[in-house]
Design a protein around this motif. Structure first.
Motif, PDB file in Angstrom:
ATOM      1  N   TYR A 314      51.948  61.123  84.977  1.00 40.33           N
ATOM      2  CA  TYR A 314      51.425  62.089  84.430  1.00 40.33           C
ATOM      3  C   TYR A 314      52.398  62.963  83.429  1.00 40.33           C
ATOM      4  N   ARG A 315      53.565  62.785  83.701  1.00 39.98           N
ATOM      5  CA  ARG A 315      54.588  63.302  82.833  1.00 39.98           C
ATOM      6  C   ARG A 315      54.930  62.498  81.585  1.00 39.98           C
ATOM      7  N   LYS A 316      54.937  61.309  81.981  1.00 43.84           N
ATOM      8  CA  LYS A 316      55.252  60.456  80.634  1.00 43.84           C
ATOM      9  C   LYS A 316      54.119  59.878  79.856  1.00 43.84           C
ATOM     10  N   ASN A 321      51.701  62.186  74.029  1.00 47.05           N
ATOM     11  CA  ASN A 321      52.945  61.451  74.056  1.00 47.05           C
ATOM     12  C   ASN A 321      52.769  59.990  73.395  1.00 47.05           C
ATOM     13  N   LYS A 322      53.791  59.627  72.951  1.00 42.85           N
ATOM     14  CA  LYS A 322      53.860  58.308  72.412  1.00 42.85           C
ATOM     15  C   LYS A 322      53.999  57.268  73.641  1.00 42.85           C
ATOM     16  N   SER A 349      52.633  47.500  69.119  1.00 45.27           N
ATOM     17  CA  SER A 349      52.624  48.571  68.003  1.00 45.27           C
ATOM     18  C   SER A 349      52.236  47.852  66.670  1.00 45.27           C
ATOM     19  N   ARG A 350      52.261  46.503  66.832  1.00 44.01           N
ATOM     20  CA  ARG A 350      51.918  45.442  65.454  1.00 44.01           C
ATOM     21  C   ARG A 350      50.267  45.314  65.337  1.00 44.01           C
ATOM     22  N   GLU A 440      46.773  54.691  66.541  1.00 43.91           N
ATOM     23  CA  GLU A 440      47.117  53.916  65.578  1.00 43.91           C
ATOM     24  C   GLU A 440      48.805  53.838  65.629  1.00 43.91           C
ATOM     25  N   ASN A 441      49.227  54.924  66.188  1.00 45.23           N
ATOM     26  CA  ASN A 441      50.808  54.760  66.104  1.00 45.23           C
ATOM     27  C   ASN A 441      51.375  54.894  67.858  1.00 45.23           C
TER      28      ASN A 441
END
Length: 464
Positions: A314-316, A321-322, A349-350, A440-441
């Motif tokens: 829950y923090r990360k 967040n990314k 990410s691609r 998307e990112n």
């Protein structure tokens, strides 16, 4: 002589810890049946011994003399009952566990008192429910209001409620029953009040938040998980807006942490994990997040690695967040020829889509199969809204993975390391299916509960 004396002194503590007390009994309707004796340790009920009754229904157990708390007898893994284990041995008779009115205790006044209360309380609750129903009728319906019966009905209700309170107050201060009965009553009252007496809920909340949760008697009572579960279930169903529910839940969570953090940190670790799982199972993610962040911010609290890892999700993995990138290694190849290249992106990410549904799944998970069917049906329409699925399989067997994933039209990846898979570790995954909707990112849009929740999220985002 001195050597024998010293030997006795050395062995005395061992002899004391090995000392045992008997639980004997006879249940006439239970001949030649399996019966087990269990004790409570924190959030667990652990079997001490399992025996078979003889042809007359007799049984005999031994339990550690240093154990003080509740025991549980279970017949044929079907019917059971709680009772208080204490020094001096206990003899129990009855017809069967399913006939509690027939149960009697010899050499155990405390259990006799307990079962007298349970029997009378059951009758009082039935009568109270009837009087409460009549009170509503004679208070609301005009035809009945003219008969002026409401005051007499209210008197009957007051008498019944006072009887229960008087029984509890008559228990000698400092005894087990003086501690146990108010909590047992609170648990049952919370269960009933949700549906029948919502006006009592505020009183139950106050009573819970004035309970000494660090009392060591809780550990062997079996009450703690029930108390927590009923309290938060009551809050969830108290009939107020969800934002107000979360405020109350967070206040109770804070009270639990403050009660245990200094006086019983070991129990706090178990309690926080229990609550975390409870909130997750009921999709109360706001409460799970509050609990997680509060526990991680406690400098004086030692959290086990297992518990800490769940809180870190829950923090990360907080909304906004990314999310960590995932490198798709050689395990992704779904072809029969292991050297044949696979036409999938090399990393998460691609993946070019506007939205990515990341799903941690496994072929051996029954719930995963149900969600897979629903997601497969939704995929073509979601694909039109620029949503791509990325499945991370936590399998160990190549054939299991390929048997499922080869027919699926989206990205599938498995490194055959199960829970030790790097993506599972990076995303703090501890159950399947676990789903995240990413942008998307790789920004985290939401943790996804199920296929239905995903559909609602996509509708909300595409309608903007």
């Amino acid at each position: 002589m001195k050597r024998l004396y010293y030997l006795f002194i050395i062995l005395l503590p061992v002899m004391q810890t090995m000392a045992q007390e008997p639980v004997t009994g006879r249940f006439t309707a239970c001949p030649n049946q399996s019966v087990s004796l269990s004790v409570y340790n924190g959030f667990k009920r652990e079997i001490v011994e399992t025996v078979n009754t003889d042809s007359f229904g007799n049984f005999n157990f031994k339990y550690p003399a240093n154990y003080s708390g509740m025991g549980y007898l279970l017949f044929n893994e079907q019917q059971g009952f709680n009772f208080i284990l204490h020094n001096g041995g206990i003899h129990i008779t009855g017809i069967s566990a399913g006939n509690p009115d027939s149960i009697n205790f010899k050499n155990s006044p405390v259990n006799t008192q307990l079962y007298r209360f349970l029997y009378e309380q059951q009758i009082r609750e039935s009568a109270l429910g009837a009087w409460k129903y009549l009170e509503k009728l004679y208070t609301v319906i005009p035809l009945l209001k003219t008969q002026n019966k409401a005051r007499g009905i209210k008197n009957e209700i007051d008498i019944l409620e006072k009887q229960s309170l008087d029984f509890i107050q008559q228990q000698e201060a400092g005894t087990y029953l003086a501690w146990y009965l108010p909590l047992y009553t609170l648990i049952n009252d919370m269960r009933v009040s949700i549906h029948n007496y919502p006006e009592r809920i505020s009183s139950h909340i106050s009573q819970f938040r004035n309970t000494d949760l660090s009392n060591p008697l809780f550990y062997n009572s079996g009450l703690f998980p029930e108390l927590l579960q009923q309290h938060f279930f009551m809050l969830e169903n108290m009939g107020v807006p969800l934002d107000s529910v979360y405020v109350e839940m967070n206040n109770s969570t804070d009270y639990i942490i403050s009660s245990l953090i200094d006086r019983n940190p070991e129990l706090l670790d178990q309690t926080s994990l229990f609550l975390f799982n409870l909130f997750e199972q009921r999709s109360l993610f706001t409460s799970a997040e509050h609990l997680s962040l509060e526990m991680l911010n406690q400098n004086s609290c030692s959290i086990s690695p297992k518990t800490s890892n769940r809180f870190e999700s829950y923090r990360k993995m907080k909304i906004g967040n990314k999310a960590p990138d995932i490198i798709f290694g050689p395990g992704i190849d779904l072809s029969d020829n292991e050297t044949e290249p696979n036409n999938q992106e090399e990393c998460l990410s691609r993946v070019p889509n506007k939205y990515k549904l990341l799903v941690f799944i496994a072929s051996w998970c029954p719930n995963c199969q149900q969600e897979l069917i629903k997601l497969s049906a939704m995929y073509p329409k979601l694909k039109e809204n620029d949503v791509e699925f990325v499945f991370i399989w936590l399998d160990k067997n190549t054939l299991d993975f390929k048997g499922y994933a080869k027919a699926l039209p989206w990205i599938n990846y498995c490194d055959y390391l199960e829970w030790n898979s790097k993506p599972a570790i990076d995303y703090h995954v501890f159950g399947t299916p676990t789903m995240y909707l990413l942008g998307e990112n790789l920004e985290i849009i939401s943790k996804v509960i199920n296929a239905g929740h995903l559909e609602v999220l996509i509708k909300q985002m595409t309608s903007k």
